[in-house]
Design an enzyme around this catalytic site. Structure first.
Site, PDB file in Angstrom:
ATOM      1  CG  ASN A  13      -1.903   1.130   1.242  1.00  0.00           C
ATOM      2  OD1 ASN A  13      -1.801   2.060   0.434  1.00  0.00           O
ATOM      3  ND2 ASN A  13      -2.852   1.085   2.151  1.00  0.00           N
ATOM      4  NE  ARG A  72      -6.620   1.041  -0.181  1.00  0.00           N
ATOM      5  CZ  ARG A  72      -6.860   2.088   0.584  1.00  0.00           C
ATOM      6  NH1 ARG A  72      -5.936   2.525   1.408  1.00  0.00           N
ATOM      7  NH2 ARG A  72      -8.024   2.674   0.559  1.00  0.00           N
ATOM      8  CG  HIS A 162     -13.838   2.309   2.605  1.00  0.00           C
ATOM      9  ND1 HIS A 162     -14.747   3.172   3.189  1.00  0.00           N
ATOM     10  CD2 HIS A 162     -12.628   2.671   3.056  1.00  0.00           C
ATOM     11  CE1 HIS A 162     -14.091   4.026   3.949  1.00  0.00           C
ATOM     12  NE2 HIS A 162     -12.796   3.752   3.890  1.00  0.00           N
ATOM     13  NE  ARG A 223     -12.252  11.877   3.315  1.00  0.00           N
ATOM     14  CZ  ARG A 223     -11.905  10.598   3.415  1.00  0.00           C
ATOM     15  NH1 ARG A 223     -12.779   9.683   3.823  1.00  0.00           N
ATOM     16  NH2 ARG A 223     -10.688  10.220   3.100  1.00  0.00           N
ATOM     17  CD  GLU A 365      -9.396  -1.937   3.715  1.00  0.00           C
ATOM     18  OE1 GLU A 365      -9.200  -1.672   4.920  1.00  0.00           O
ATOM     19  OE2 GLU A 365      -9.560  -1.065   2.857  1.00  0.00           O
TER      20      GLU A 365
END
Ligand code: ADP
Length: 379
Positions: A13, A72, A162, A223, A365
């Site tokens: 990642n 990723r 996601h 956010r 993940e």
């Protein structure tokens, strides 16, 4: 010729200033190593190739015999509806999507180019955060009600994020419910620092709460999530803000941070516990919006086999889960307060008489990326 077995898989990642990795033995799906290289280009290794050289050094003997590398990647646009071998042609296609993630995409793709140099001849597979959504999301959910020229010219539409996590918990939930993935209906809730929900019908996404970017949907750490676009324009106008400044306000200075002084859900829960009114309201806003979407998505999929929760908050915060589930009575959902004490493990937290089970499933993940890497190379 017999195909080479893909057994040892490195998952990378690669971010703008850090690189996280995990090494898996995919025969047993066990993790052999994990690590993080930080401060790339700002005090640490000079670039991603130098960071990977450090990974190789850190791994020592374990770096030998890596069969494949899974990466990723933030955005696959409408081009990548599944994970893909990153050939020259696919790299060129991915580079055209940098506009969708000017911060993350160059680092993600830079990580692949660095791997091509450091691990010569080892195949690189791209696993896109958007792919699980874009593969099956119908236009009625994915398009915005603006002049279609903005979609045609600029690709302005909903993509969702996601995806790797939603896919992992979809597969895990199907297994848990003893149903084939192709027949499972779920509302999957990834609640972390960034949060998104997905409506899963017959194993595929039919709607998701993030949009063109990860800004839409839930109240998140920093956010704002859903907001009237006119409110954004009003602030820009009144404070003479540039688009870049507005981006910072909405992505980095909103959400829990703006409402109650911290982006960390644990801090907010602790403050609310002590009677802090702003923290209390922030948690209620967060829970309200999750419940609102669960209700909507349950309708969209024609009734869920289960509601699945994951992510730092979903897996660990009994307070937030309780506030969400309290609002789902109309769906016949009831909480089992004792089961809800659980942290970070697969568990049903709804009561026996609950019409729809609520299940906590820790996401993974990295393992999903490793599985997809094996799958792509086994085709
Ligand atoms: P990211 O989106 O960065 O991957 P995570 O999925 O790790 O984030 O989630 C981080 C969030 O999970 C933080 O808001 C953190 O406060 C929250 N969290 C972790 N553990 C707990 C806990 N025990 N109780 C409440 N919130 C928790």
């Amino acid at each position: 010729m017999k195909q080479k077995e893909i057994r040892k898989v490195l998952v990378v990642n690669s971010g703008s200033s850090s690189l996280k990795y995990q090494l898996f033995d995919m025969k047993s799906e066990t993790r052999l190593a994990k690590g993080l290289v930080e401060r790339i280009g700002c005090g640490g290794p000079k670039d991603h190739a130098a960071a990977l050289a450090q990974v190789v050094a850190d791994l020592g003997d374990a770096a030998k015999g890596i069969d494949a590398i899974g990466h990723r990647i933030l955005h696959g646009g409408e081009v990548f509806t599944d994970s893909a071998l990153m050939t020259k042609a696919n790299m060129a296609k991915a580079k055209k999507l940098v506009k969708f993630g000017p911060l993350h995409m160059p680092a993600n793709l830079g990580g692949i180019e660095a791997c091509e140099k450091i691990f010569k001849g080892v195949p690189n597979v791209g696993v896109f955060d958007t792919a699980f959504h874009i593969a099956t999301m119908p236009d009625c959910a994915g398009m915005y009600a603006i002049d279609p020229k903005y979609y045609k010219k600029m690709g302005i539409r909903k993509y969702g994020f996601h995806g790797t996590s939603h896919k992992f918990i979809t597969q895990a939930a199907a297994k848990f419910l003893k149903k084939p993935v192709s027949r499972v209906n779920l509302v999957t809730c990834h609640l972390g620092n960034g949060s998104s929900l997905a409506a899963i019908k017959n194993g595929g996404v039919v709607d998701t709460s993030m949009g063109l970017t990860p800004l839409a949907g839930m109240v998140m750490g920093t956010r704002c999530g859903d907001i009237d676009a006119a409110a954004v324009l009003a602030i820009m106008e009144a404070e003479k803000r540039t688009p870049a400044e507005m981006d910072t306000i909405l992505n980095k200075k909103s959400g829990l941070l703006a409402l109650a002084g911290s982006s960390d859900c644990r801090d907010i829960c602790a403050k609310a516990e002590k009677g802090d009114k702003a923290a209390e309201l922030a948690l209620e806003m967060l829970a309200y919006r999750v419940a609102l979407y669960i209700g909507a998505y349950n309708t969209v999929i024609g009734g869920a086999d289960a509601i699945v929760m994951t992510g730092g908050i979903g897996e660990n915060s009994k307070e937030v889960r309780e506030r969400i589930i309290r609002r789902l009575g109309a769906l016949g959902i009831k909480l089992d307060p004792k089961a809800n004490q659980v942290r970070g493990e697969l568990k049903v937290i709804s009561a026996r008489g609950s019409k729809i089970p609520v299940v906590i499933i820790p996401t993974n993940e990295e393992l999903m990326i490793a599985r997809d890497t094996v799958k792509v190379l086994s085709k």
